[in-house]
Design a protein around this motif. Structure first.
Motif, PDB file in Angstrom:
ATOM      1  N   LEU A  40      53.945  23.469 -11.248  1.00  0.00           N
ATOM      2  CA  LEU A  40      53.437  22.102 -11.134  1.00  0.00           C
ATOM      3  C   LEU A  40      54.285  21.123 -11.939  1.00  0.00           C
ATOM      4  CD1 LEU A  40      49.581  22.708 -11.194  1.00  0.00           C
ATOM      5  CD2 LEU A  40      51.012  22.131  -9.221  1.00  0.00           C
ATOM      6  N   ILE A  41      54.796  21.558 -13.081  1.00  0.00           N
ATOM      7  CA  ILE A  41      55.675  20.699 -13.883  1.00  0.00           C
ATOM      8  C   ILE A  41      56.933  20.358 -13.099  1.00  0.00           C
ATOM      9  CG2 ILE A  41      57.209  20.718 -15.903  1.00  0.00           C
ATOM     10  CD1 ILE A  41      54.914  22.222 -17.376  1.00  0.00           C
ATOM     11  N   LYS A  42      57.464  21.336 -12.372  1.00  0.00           N
ATOM     12  CA  LYS A  42      58.670  21.091 -11.574  1.00  0.00           C
ATOM     13  C   LYS A  42      58.364  20.182 -10.374  1.00  0.00           C
ATOM     14  CE  LYS A  42      60.932  25.403 -12.786  1.00  0.00           C
ATOM     15  NZ  LYS A  42      61.404  26.700 -12.325  1.00  0.00           N
ATOM     16  N   ILE A  43      57.203  20.353  -9.805  1.00  0.00           N
ATOM     17  CA  ILE A  43      56.856  19.622  -8.582  1.00  0.00           C
ATOM     18  C   ILE A  43      56.525  18.162  -8.851  1.00  0.00           C
ATOM     19  CG2 ILE A  43      55.058  19.439  -6.813  1.00  0.00           C
ATOM     20  CD1 ILE A  43      55.146  22.441  -6.599  1.00  0.00           C
ATOM     21  N   VAL A  44      55.941  17.851 -10.002  1.00  0.00           N
ATOM     22  CA  VAL A  44      55.531  16.470 -10.263  1.00  0.00           C
ATOM     23  C   VAL A  44      56.717  15.517 -10.170  1.00  0.00           C
ATOM     24  CG1 VAL A  44      55.722  16.492 -12.790  1.00  0.00           C
ATOM     25  CG2 VAL A  44      54.035  15.010 -11.691  1.00  0.00           C
ATOM     26  N   GLY A  45      57.895  15.954 -10.545  1.00  0.00           N
ATOM     27  CA  GLY A  45      59.068  15.103 -10.451  1.00  0.00           C
ATOM     28  C   GLY A  45      59.516  14.841  -9.024  1.00  0.00           C
ATOM     29  N   GLN A  46      59.153  15.727  -8.124  1.00  0.00           N
ATOM     30  CA  GLN A  46      59.533  15.594  -6.720  1.00  0.00           C
ATOM     31  C   GLN A  46      58.379  15.101  -5.860  1.00  0.00           C
ATOM     32  OE1 GLN A  46      61.324  19.202  -5.303  1.00  0.00           O
ATOM     33  NE2 GLN A  46      62.436  19.509  -7.203  1.00  0.00           N
ATOM     34  N   TRP A  47      57.268  14.752  -6.497  1.00  0.00           N
ATOM     35  CA  TRP A  47      56.061  14.421  -5.757  1.00  0.00           C
ATOM     36  C   TRP A  47      56.230  13.272  -4.766  1.00  0.00           C
ATOM     37  CZ3 TRP A  47      52.182  16.923  -4.182  1.00  0.00           C
ATOM     38  CH2 TRP A  47      51.087  16.251  -3.635  1.00  0.00           C
ATOM     39  N   PRO A  48      56.873  12.156  -5.135  1.00  0.00           N
ATOM     40  CA  PRO A  48      56.986  11.062  -4.154  1.00  0.00           C
ATOM     41  C   PRO A  48      57.659  11.514  -2.852  1.00  0.00           C
ATOM     42  CG  PRO A  48      57.585  10.274  -6.327  1.00  0.00           C
ATOM     43  CD  PRO A  48      57.423  11.771  -6.433  1.00  0.00           C
ATOM     44  N   LYS A  49      58.688  12.326  -2.965  1.00  0.00           N
ATOM     45  CA  LYS A  49      59.393  12.819  -1.770  1.00  0.00           C
ATOM     46  C   LYS A  49      58.508  13.806  -0.987  1.00  0.00           C
ATOM     47  CE  LYS A  49      62.805  15.619  -2.476  1.00  0.00           C
ATOM     48  NZ  LYS A  49      64.086  16.246  -2.797  1.00  0.00           N
ATOM     49  N   LEU A  50      57.804  14.667  -1.701  1.00  0.00           N
ATOM     50  CA  LEU A  50      56.926  15.645  -1.046  1.00  0.00           C
ATOM     51  C   LEU A  50      55.767  14.963  -0.332  1.00  0.00           C
ATOM     52  CD1 LEU A  50      56.611  18.469  -3.692  1.00  0.00           C
ATOM     53  CD2 LEU A  50      57.569  18.670  -1.412  1.00  0.00           C
ATOM     54  N   ARG A  51      55.197  13.983  -0.997  1.00  0.00           N
ATOM     55  CA  ARG A  51      54.036  13.292  -0.441  1.00  0.00           C
ATOM     56  C   ARG A  51      54.384  12.600   0.868  1.00  0.00           C
ATOM     57  NH1 ARG A  51      52.560   8.945  -4.243  1.00  0.00           N
ATOM     58  NH2 ARG A  51      54.278   7.966  -3.158  1.00  0.00           N
ATOM     59  N   LYS A  52      55.573  12.030   0.943  1.00  0.00           N
ATOM     60  CA  LYS A  52      55.963  11.261   2.124  1.00  0.00           C
ATOM     61  C   LYS A  52      56.361  12.130   3.303  1.00  0.00           C
ATOM     62  CE  LYS A  52      57.500   7.220  -0.376  1.00  0.00           C
ATOM     63  NZ  LYS A  52      58.641   6.468  -0.849  1.00  0.00           N
ATOM     64  N   GLY A  53      57.127  13.189   3.040  1.00  0.00           N
ATOM     65  CA  GLY A  53      57.720  13.849   4.185  1.00  0.00           C
ATOM     66  C   GLY A  53      57.509  15.331   4.302  1.00  0.00           C
ATOM     67  N   GLY A  54      56.475  15.873   3.739  1.00  0.00           N
ATOM     68  CA  GLY A  54      56.362  17.318   3.851  1.00  0.00           C
ATOM     69  C   GLY A  54      54.957  17.838   3.686  1.00  0.00           C
ATOM     70  N   ASN A  55      54.893  19.115   3.507  1.00  0.00           N
ATOM     71  CA  ASN A  55      53.633  19.807   3.298  1.00  0.00           C
ATOM     72  C   ASN A  55      53.607  20.250   1.840  1.00  0.00           C
ATOM     73  OD1 ASN A  55      51.511  21.617   3.167  1.00  0.00           O
ATOM     74  ND2 ASN A  55      51.961  22.550   5.148  1.00  0.00           N
TER      75      ASN A  55
END
Length: 172
Positions: A40-55
């Motif tokens: 989760l620590i690694k993912i929070v930094g990529q969250w804006p990109k994940l939220r917009k275009g992925g699962n």
């Protein structure tokens, strides 16, 4: 509105399912918490990109598996586990099955364990499992086949669970 509100909502909504996956991969509640937290620590930094275009859930599950496999490559001391209860004592057969299965799962390779957890506990399709593991569907099929054969060899007392016709069909 805080820039992390969407991430918090995702974690609150999916935390139990992700924690279950982490626990089934590691076999230890504390390691599972560490695994999930590190992902989760690694993912929070990529969250804006994940939220917009992925699962985000599939991405997080894949990150859990990858981090778990990475951790398994490093030497760790074996964790003590409880012995099954004495057969003379009264016991819950399902609980005994879970203990034996957990002990057998620990002896699988990390990829075999991951494919068993994703296919049967998370109930993912072969295609979803392949996506989570970053491999081909054929690889998932062969890993399931080999993992179930290894489980049968490691824990013949679980044959009643592993001989389910649906498992037989999946393992082919």
């Amino acid at each position: 509105m805080d820039r992390h509100d969407d991430f918090r909502e995702f974690v609150l909504a999916r935390q139990q399912a992700l924690m279950r996956t982490a626990y089934l991969l590691t076999g230890d509640a504390h390691l599972a918490e560490d695994l999930l937290q590190s992902v989760l620590i690694k993912i929070v930094g990529q969250w804006p990109k994940l939220r917009k275009g992925g699962n985000p859930e599939a991405y997080t599950r894949k990150a859990l598996v990858n981090q778990y496999i990475s951790w398994r490559r490093r030497p760790h001391p074996e964790l003590p586990s409880a012995d099954p209860p004495d057969h003379g004592a009264s016991y819950d057969e399902a609980a005994l099955d879970r203990i034996v299965l957990r002990q057998a799962l620990v002896k699988l390779t990390p990829k075999q364990r991951a494919v068993i957890v994703l296919r049967f506990w998370e109930d993912l399709t072969e295609a979803q499992t392949a996506e989570a593991l970053g491999c081909a569907v054929g690889t998932v099929k062969s890993q399931v086949h080999h993992a179930l054969a290894r489980l049968r060899a490691l824990a013949p007392e679980l044959e009643h669970l592993l001989s389910d016709p649906e498992l037989q069909e999946v393992a082919r």
